[in-house]
Write an enzyme that holds these catalytic residues in place. Structure first.
Site, mmCIF file in Angstrom:
data_model
loop_
_atom_site.group_PDB
_atom_site.id
_atom_site.type_symbol
_atom_site.label_atom_id
_atom_site.label_comp_id
_atom_site.label_asym_id
_atom_site.label_seq_id
_atom_site.Cartn_x
_atom_site.Cartn_y
_atom_site.Cartn_z
ATOM 1 N N ARG A 182 -1.209 0.751 2.561
ATOM 2 C CA ARG A 182 -2.715 -0.141 1.891
ATOM 3 C C ARG A 182 -3.431 0.715 1.109
ATOM 4 N NH1 ARG A 182 -4.923 -5.641 4.069
ATOM 5 N NH2 ARG A 182 -5.711 -5.187 2.101
ATOM 6 N N LYS A 183 -3.759 2.060 1.457
ATOM 7 C CA LYS A 183 -4.565 2.772 0.899
ATOM 8 C C LYS A 183 -4.216 3.521 -0.511
ATOM 9 C CE LYS A 183 -7.051 2.223 4.647
ATOM 10 N NZ LYS A 183 -6.173 1.430 5.384
ATOM 11 N N SER A 184 -5.247 3.985 -1.201
ATOM 12 C CA SER A 184 -4.931 4.361 -2.701
ATOM 13 C C SER A 184 -3.786 5.460 -2.611
ATOM 14 C CB SER A 184 -6.102 5.026 -3.175
ATOM 15 O OG SER A 184 -7.146 4.113 -3.424
#
Length: 381
Positions: A182-184
């Protein structure tokens, strides 16, 4: 508009990441090795710190940071009440006590005006969370603390973000990043710890590898193969694999492009949703760069046409995934029961828990997806 299915987040991976795993797979070096070392070097350079250590997750990175600082029983660590549970859990892993502080509902970060009142002679550190990619005002936090109190950046959401020209990860004494999908940027699971403190970096380097004084790479390539490392510390196995390091190198090269794209669409959301009086939109700090790990709205319960949860159900039925921003840790059963906490103890965190709403923002959405989300929110009333 025709119904679409839009995930809250999707990792932006493909052929390059797939091909990057070939070298470690073919060489047989799958655990922490040359790819991890290259990823660490590139990450440190991008975030302007001399030391970066790859780990298995941001959670283990935060634990490693506190352990490296020598935090243990009898110590206190200040933690925001609105954050992912791991931020508080790592304090307990060390046998220390989390001291919760409410958050600023405008930024979702620590309410800095409350910090001084919570500092005691037992306070060893503050975990400064850069929630959703917006950096906390570290300068104001530092001014509120005695020099002996360490600042640990929970930069889980903040790869590539900055505060007054300084990258997240270089702002405090030590920082931990997440590479969860879910992180960049992602390596599947995984994390990175950064610091400018060479002694702390060496301590954490040993701790992540069972407390060994000699790394596996050094041992395998050394001239004396019969040597085993000395173990002077009680350590952990928090090492990243070279498969993840290879993927991380590819993802890191795309980081700034990912954030540029997210920033463009965050501005689009702000422009298109600005006329809805019952929504409070996220803002960008002056002189800082938002990492836009998530786009989190606040639904004003006094003005909204319906409760947030009902809105989320309607959006879900239209194929739009949403989530609460995160949770108020003091309202979770374990913390509520162990520390006898009440929802009203931290009212801003309580309200953010009940009324924040993350909407889709990621690098696998197209213009039609964003327009669909905007129209669906407008139709809520």
């Amino acid at each position: 508009m025709e119904k679409r299915n839009i995930a809250i987040s999707l990792p932006c991976t493909g052929e390059e990441e797939w091909q990057a795993t070939r070298e470690p797979l073919m060489s047989g070096w799958l655990t922490q090795g040359p790819k991890v070392a290259a990823f660490e070097k590139a990450f440190a350079e991008r975030h302007q710190v001399p030391h970066a250590l790859a780990v298995t997750s941001c959670t283990t990175g935060l634990h490693l940071a506190l352990a490296g600082l020598g935090i243990g029983p009898g110590d206190e660590v200040i933690v925001p009440a609105f954050t992912w549970v791991a931020t508080a859990n790592v304090v307990l892993y060390c046998g220390a006590t989390p001291v919760f502080i409410d958050v600023d509902p405008q930024t979702f970060n620590l309410d800095l005006e409350q910090v001084k009142a919570k500092v005691s002679d037992k306070t060893r550190a503050v975990i400064a969370v850069h929630l959703f990619g917006r950096c906390l005002d570290i300068d104001t936090l530092r001014a509120a603390l005695p020099p002996s109190v360490a600042i640990v950046e929970d930069a889980a959401c903040a790869a590539g973000a900055s505060w007054k020209g300084r990258p997240a990860g270089s702002l405090g004494d030590v920082a931990a990043f997440s590479f969860h999908p879910r992180k960049s940027v992602t390596t599947g699971e995984g994390g990175m710890v950064t610091t400018a403190n060479a002694e702390l970096a060496e301590q954490m380097n040993q701790l992540r590898n069972h407390g060994a004084s000699l790394s596996e790479e050094q041992r395998h390539h050394g001239p004396r193969p019969y040597l085993l490392p000395e173990f002077n510390l009680l350590g952990f196995n928090y090492r990243m694999t070279d498969l993840q390091g290879a993927v991380g190198l590819v993802q890191l090269a795309k980081l700034d492009g990912f954030i540029d794209e997210r920033e463009q669409w965050a501005q689009y959301y702000c422009e298109q949703l600005s006329g809805i009086e019952w929504l409070r939109l996220p803002t960008v700090p002056e002189g800082g760069r938002h990492g836009w790990q998530a786009f989190v709205l606040y639904v004003d319960p006094a003005k909204a046409p319906m409760p947030r949860n009902e809105m989320m159900e309607i959006l879900q039925a239209k194929g739009i995934a949403t989530r609460p921003g995160t949770h108020a840790v003091h309202m979770l059963a374990y913390y509520r029961d162990r520390f006898d906490l009440k929802p009203d103890d931290f009212p801003a965190a309580r309200d953010c828990n009940d009324h924040s709403m993350a909407i889709p923002l990621h690098n696998r959405m197209d213009a039609q997806d964003y327009a669909y989300v905007v129209e669906a929110i407008r139709q809520l009333g």
